[in-house]
Design a protein around this motif. Sequence first.
Motif: not given
Length: 263
Positions: A24-25, A27, A46, A49-50, A55, A189, A200
């Motif tokens: 799940w990511r 926005d 993380t 990555r997002w 994001s 998180y 993740v």
Amino acid sequence: MARATYREYLVAVSEPERTVDHAWRPDRFMVIVAHPDDADFGPAATAARWIDAGSQGWLVCCTSGDQGGEDPDADPLALAALREDEQRTAAGIVGYAGVSFLHQPDGALANDLALREQLVREIRTFRPDAVMATDPETLFYRDGGVNHADHRAAGLAAVDAVYPAARNPMAFPGLARSGLAAHRVRRLYLFWSERNNAWVDVSASLTRRIDALRAHPSQIRDLDGLTERIRTWAAEEGKAIGANAAEAFRVVVIDDDEDEGPG
Ligand SMILES: [Zn+2]
């Protein structure tokens, strides 16, 4: 018990518990920490990555780390300015859209109404779907050590700002009157947690976290040793999902949705 069923039972109890990459990511996400460098020791891979996947991220440092040294004659304001510069450089490496410094006192951070209002202002301005913060329930680490009081205070302040204050239009009404409408953050998180429920895969972005940490020379003596430790920790976390590297979180879903849940 039928033989096939018993064999399945033996396989089930003998295999370590495995989970999958938490895909799940959000926005938009916000990282709220006590000190410059916490985010880079924490969930930076993380975040990278997002951000690489599209994001928008924003980093909030409650203090500027003006006690982060060992020289009692050092000028705390000069150290704060240096550490803000280091954090801005590191944030650029991770790819955050920006950094806010709230200028609360290092070593004396308190989850009080003044800090909560500052955080609600940040949340209602950037309007993140997810907030990342230190788990405020971590007092002692399982492997030894005490979690810094500022980390606990920043984590608790972040949680209290997310729920209920940021989403309650009657909380800090001056903010709403100045145009900052209530905002619902859907997920927390929490990192540096002893109750992780999501991992993740950061195999592709771990080097960004290491490069970001290199941007804090005032805080790091043995860069090569630290790099090795970061890789070892990430590899340990990666075992949970069969990845080369992972970052672990305690995910709290506040507003349920149709998307994938924690884990
Ligand atoms: Zn810290």
